[in-house]
Structure formats: C-alpha cells, structure tokens
Write a protein that holds these residues in place. Structure first.
Motif, short mmCIF file in Angstrom:
data_model
loop_
_atom_site.label_atom_id
_atom_site.label_comp_id
_atom_site.label_asym_id
_atom_site.label_seq_id
_atom_site.Cartn_x
_atom_site.Cartn_y
_atom_site.Cartn_z
N PHE A 1 -63.80 -14.20 -46.18
CA PHE A 1 -64.39 -14.25 -45.07
C PHE A 1 -63.31 -14.84 -44.12
O PHE A 1 -63.24 -16.35 -44.92
CB PHE A 1 -65.62 -14.49 -44.54
N LEU A 2 -62.81 -15.28 -43.55
CA LEU A 2 -62.28 -15.91 -42.21
C LEU A 2 -62.73 -16.02 -40.72
O LEU A 2 -62.64 -14.78 -40.50
CB LEU A 2 -61.23 -16.00 -42.49
N PRO A 3 -62.60 -16.71 -40.08
CA PRO A 3 -62.80 -16.63 -38.21
C PRO A 3 -61.72 -16.70 -37.45
O PRO A 3 -60.44 -17.45 -38.04
CB PRO A 3 -63.89 -17.56 -38.01
N LEU A 4 -61.20 -16.28 -36.47
CA LEU A 4 -59.39 -16.56 -35.24
C LEU A 4 -60.03 -15.53 -34.55
O LEU A 4 -61.10 -14.93 -34.38
CB LEU A 4 -58.62 -15.65 -36.20
N THR B 1 -51.16 -21.31 -38.68
CA THR B 1 -52.02 -22.92 -38.76
C THR B 1 -53.62 -22.83 -38.63
O THR B 1 -54.04 -21.99 -38.08
CB THR B 1 -51.14 -23.77 -37.38
N ARG B 2 -54.24 -23.51 -39.80
CA ARG B 2 -55.46 -24.01 -39.44
C ARG B 2 -56.26 -24.72 -38.55
O ARG B 2 -55.44 -25.15 -37.91
CB ARG B 2 -55.49 -25.44 -40.52
N LEU B 3 -57.18 -23.65 -38.31
CA LEU B 3 -57.96 -24.39 -36.84
C LEU B 3 -58.64 -25.70 -37.05
O LEU B 3 -58.43 -26.33 -37.92
CB LEU B 3 -59.66 -23.41 -37.24
N GLY B 4 -57.90 -26.04 -35.76
CA GLY B 4 -58.44 -27.87 -35.59
C GLY B 4 -59.71 -28.30 -34.90
O GLY B 4 -60.87 -26.70 -34.75
N CYS C 1 -62.80 -25.44 -33.32
CA CYS C 1 -63.91 -25.28 -33.86
C CYS C 1 -64.77 -26.30 -35.60
O CYS C 1 -63.78 -25.87 -36.65
CB CYS C 1 -63.22 -23.53 -35.11
N PRO C 2 -65.22 -27.38 -35.30
CA PRO C 2 -66.20 -27.87 -35.80
C PRO C 2 -66.62 -27.64 -37.23
O PRO C 2 -65.76 -28.54 -38.37
CB PRO C 2 -66.69 -29.09 -35.05
N TRP C 3 -67.31 -26.60 -37.41
CA TRP C 3 -67.93 -26.34 -38.74
C TRP C 3 -67.37 -24.99 -40.07
O TRP C 3 -67.27 -25.70 -41.06
CB TRP C 3 -68.48 -25.14 -38.52
N TRP C 4 -65.28 -24.60 -39.25
CA TRP C 4 -64.68 -24.00 -40.28
C TRP C 4 -63.39 -25.41 -40.87
O TRP C 4 -62.94 -25.89 -40.15
CB TRP C 4 -63.84 -23.40 -39.35
N ASP C 5 -63.45 -25.36 -42.18
CA ASP C 5 -62.56 -25.98 -42.82
C ASP C 5 -62.05 -24.87 -43.89
O ASP C 5 -61.38 -25.98 -44.87
CB ASP C 5 -63.64 -27.08 -44.05
#
Length: 509
Positions: free
Chosen positions: A262-265, A275-278, A282-286
C-alpha cells in the motif's frame, strides 16, 4: 604556372636541368610535384586505403542498430503494469502524470490539454488526456479502450496498460490485465468514493478478482486523492482503507505480506510518485514513492528457451501481415519458422518491433509487433496463437476445468446446460457447461465423491466446458497464462477457473 613531374632519383639535378633547358624567366612560378611511380611504393599508397575500408566494415558488423537495441533490452528488465480500479479513481490521471514525470510529455502538450479540459469545464481531467486519446473518452471522462504507453526508470522498462474502470468495459479491462505482470490498484480516498467502489457491485472488488485470475501476481494498492479536502493526507483515512482492503485481498488469493504493498499519493499533482513524500506534507509516511515501489517489485523469471507461445491480440496489414501480442513463453528471432494456430499455417518471422524499436530477438514478457510471411491478414483472428512448430499449442472444442463460482445472477442455477462468455488470454468465446464432474472440498481441497447435479455461489467444482469454435489453450500447470480464465454473464463475472485437462481436436498439429 608550369608543373614539372619527376622521379625521386636525382631530383635536384633533374629540376635544375629542366629549368636551364627551358630557359625560364625568373619571374615565372614553378611548382614541383613528386609523384611516386607504382613500381617504387605501391604498397605504401594502397595499404592505408585498404585498412580504412576494413575498419568501416568492422564498425558496421560490430554494432548494427538492431543489435544495439538488443543489448540495451538485455540490460534492463521489462515489466507490464496494468492500472485497475473503480471508475473515477484516477487511473488515467496517474498514468498521464507518470509519463509527464518521466519526460515522455512536454510542458507545451500539458498546457494544451489543460486548456482543452478547462474549455469543457473539467479542469482536473487534463492529466488523463495523455492516456485517454480519443474524443469519446475525453467527452465522457471514462477510459474505454486499454491505453498503452512506455516509460523507464534506471533499472526497468515499463509498459503501462491503462484499463477502463466502468463496468460496461470490463471485457476491455480483462484484455489489458491478461497482458500484465504486475497490477496497480487505484483507490480513491475521497469521502464516499472508496465506499462506492468497494461495496457490492463496485469495480474495486471485481477488478481485484479478475487481476488475480488473469495472473497478476503482484499488486500495488495506491490510495489516490490523499490531497482532497475531505482527506487532507489523513493517516486515519488511509488506515481505514488499508484495514478494509486487506481481508478482501487475502480472500481473493493474494499473500498480503509478500505480494501486496500500500502507498498514498496524489495523482493530479504527482505527489509521492517520482520523489518521496516530504514530511512537511505527510509526517506519518516513511515508505517509498511509486517509482521506487515499482522498481523494487520482483516477479518470477520466464524461460526464454521454452516452447514459443504468443496469443494474438490484433493484426493489420503493413507491407505484409503484422500481428500484435505479448510473448508468454520462449523467444522469437528474425528468420524463425512458426505456426499460427489453430489453422496450422506455417509462417516466417520477417521483422520484430518492441515498443518503437526494431529488434532481432524478443524475450518472454515483451509486447511485440511481428511481421510474418506466409499468411494473409484475413486468415488471422484475435485469440489465435503464434506457436513453435515443435509441440505447438493445443486446439480444442472441449476441456475440463476447475471453477470457483463467485456470484451467479439472481435465480440462476449452475448446472449442465449453463451458458456464459469465456474469457481466456485474448479469446472471447461463448461456452456451455456440458457436465459437472465433482465438487471440491474448500477446506481439504480434495474431490468429494457425492454426485453433483448443481452448485451454488462459493462452490468449487470440476466441470467439462464446450465451445462452438476451435480455441487454442493449454493446461494451467504447463502454461498458466494460457490456462486461466473467467466466465461472465450479462456483464457480470460469475466464475473464475483454470484448465486442468484437454481434449485435443484431432491432435494438436
């Protein structure tokens, strides 16, 4: 000006003698050209020319255009990715954004699409216009045909297959998913949209089942529209969708720990795609971004030396007969002799194209166009199979299959005489269940001895299936992609199954 030609022997004396004898005026210019006679240095003059010609020949033989493409293809693996999911989840928009981010579409084209969408009061559709190219799709805002495009990352070449999400076009979705190695299930996080797609009758459920049945073994579940005002990159909303989808994916046959991610976008703005989510967004996504996740997926390798099998999706005439399809097994090379089944036509491979490049060889998993000699376009139908001459694909009117009944139409009974549309690789054919052989215990997976007259929803049954026209299929255990199928009735998928035994029509070839 006067030229004086002479040998290299006693050059100075000859020159002086010539000048005196001619009594030239001192003001006249004299050019002296020493030409080597053939007897003196023939090899010194000829040899450099010969060497230069040899070097030119070597250069041509060393790297013809086709070989360069072939070497390049061997370096990068190739994967077919199908985008599936409920209508309006954002599949075409994500596909268009991928092409923009990977440099396949320039800013000027994007501005043109943006204006076109704005003129139709559909501002958020402009990215989808990259994948949805015909006017019907743009007017309706719905994908109808399977869109196809290509992009590359550092290690992988991808073919994007943008499948339609509307239930009216599920046969086209099946066509796209049957060519795919991996699937991207697009789910809208917008309030109400996820629920509509997930509830009974929504396309999220049907697409997952179809993808699994059609051999899409790895699934990326992208939770799209996370930037929507009703969501606002909410961890709770993302968690809710993941917790509801996970049990259903398990039930559909996916190993959620190994085969699903799963991944959000946000497809419209390309957030968490290349590029990866900053952390500021979105502080909770790593976790990874979409490109990284696609790059990291591993699928089982196909055998390039196996028996050749390529279901034909389409054909056309272009200075000869050209067929299109995905190579499921084996490799094709220029000059190969093959069979078109089931009409047993012997053909020769004249040229092969992968994407837009001409290549000498194509490996399994590639979507290709192959130019053939020895057959006319009108003698080929979609669903025919290009096959090796040794042990060609089997052609049958009847086969035994293991079926799982999903959900029959109201008041319908699954019994001998039941008719449905059979979808297997690129074949769509009407079929009839002529005999129920036995039921299978869903817990032990063993056959039940009790005679079976009919079955209900959820049952697993082994039955005999008959078709009106000769079709080319294989046992699931031998060639999975040519041995898995779906049964549909009145626009609804009622069963999924696999071929377990064949009744060849007078032999395979």
């Amino acid at each position: 000006m006067m030229k004086i030609t002479c040998d290299f022997v006693d050059i100075e004396e000859e020159i002086q003698s010539s000048i005196r004898s001619l009594q030239l005026d001192s003001s006249e210019n004299i050019e002296v050209e020493a030409v080597a006679t053939p007897e003196v240095v023939p090899e010194e003059v000829e040899k450099p020319v010969e060497m230069e010609e040899e070097q030119k020949v070597d250069t041509v033989n060393a790297a013809p255009e086709e070989d360069l493409h072939e070497k390049e293809d061997d370096i990068k693996r190739h994967l077919n990715v199908v985008f599936i999911g409920h209508v309006d989840a954002g599949k075409s928009t994500i596909g268009g954004q991928i092409l923009f981010l990977s440099g396949q579409v320039d800013d000027r084209t994007i501005q043109k699409y943006e204006k076109e969408a704005k003129d139709k009061s559909r501002e958020s559709w402009y990215m989808a216009y990259i994948m949805d190219t015909n006017e019907e799709e743009r007017a309706k805002g719905k994908t109808v045909e399977v869109g196809r495009a290509h992009f590359e990352t550092e290690s992988t070449r991808f073919t994007i297959l943008d499948a339609p999400g509307h239930k009216s076009y599920v046969p086209n979705m099946i066509s796209g998913a049957s060519q795919a190695d991996i699937g991207v299930l697009v789910i809208s996080a917008r309030k109400g949209e996820f629920e509509t797609g997930y509830e009974r009758g929504g396309q999220t459920r049907e697409h997952v089942l179809l993808a699994k049945t059609l051999g899409v073994s790895k699934l990326l579940v992208v939770v799209n529209k996370m930037d929507d005002p009703t969501v606002g990159w909410s961890k709770e909303r993302y968690g809710e969708i993941e917790s509801k989808m996970t049990p259903f994916l398990k039930q559909s046959g996916y190993n959620v720990k190994k085969d699903v991610q799963f991944l959000p976008l946000s497809g419209l703005f390309g957030v968490n795609m290349k590029t990866r989510l900053g952390k500021s967004v979105c502080p909770w996504w790593d976790g990874p971004c979409l490109f990284d996740a696609l790059d990291a997926i591993q699928i089982p390798l196909r055998d390039p030396n196996g028996l050749f099998r390529m279901p034909i999706m389409d054909r056309y005439k272009d200075m000869g007969t050209v067929v299109m399809g995905k190579i499921e097994s084996g490799s094709a090379r220029e000059g190969d002799s093959l069979l078109v089944m089931p009409n047993k036509a012997h053909v020769k491979v004249l040229a092969i194209h992968c994407d837009e490049n001409k290549v000498r060889r194509a490996a399994p998993g590639e979507n290709v166009r192959i130019k053939l000699s020895g057959i006319e376009e009108e003698d080929i139908l979609s669903g025919f199979v290009l096959s090796s001459i040794v042990q060609p694909v089997t052609a049958v009117f009847e086969f035994d299959a293991q079926l799982q009944i999903l959900e029959l139409l109201e008041n319908a009974i699954f019994t001998p005489g039941y008719k449905a549309m059979l979808h297997i690789h690129s074949i769509v054919e009407e079929c009839e269940i002529v005999k129920l052989l036995h039921k299978i215990d869903p817990k032990t997976k063993k056959p039940l001895k009790k005679k079976v007259l009919f079955v209900k929803n959820g049952a697993i049954v082994v039955c005999r299936v008959q078709v009106n026209n000769l079709i080319c299929i294989e046992k699931f255990s031998d060639f999975p992609q040519l041995g898995r199928f779906t049964l549909r009735t009145e626009g609804k998928t009622v069963a999924v199954g696999k071929v377990i035994a064949l009744s060849p029509a007078g032999g395979a070839a």
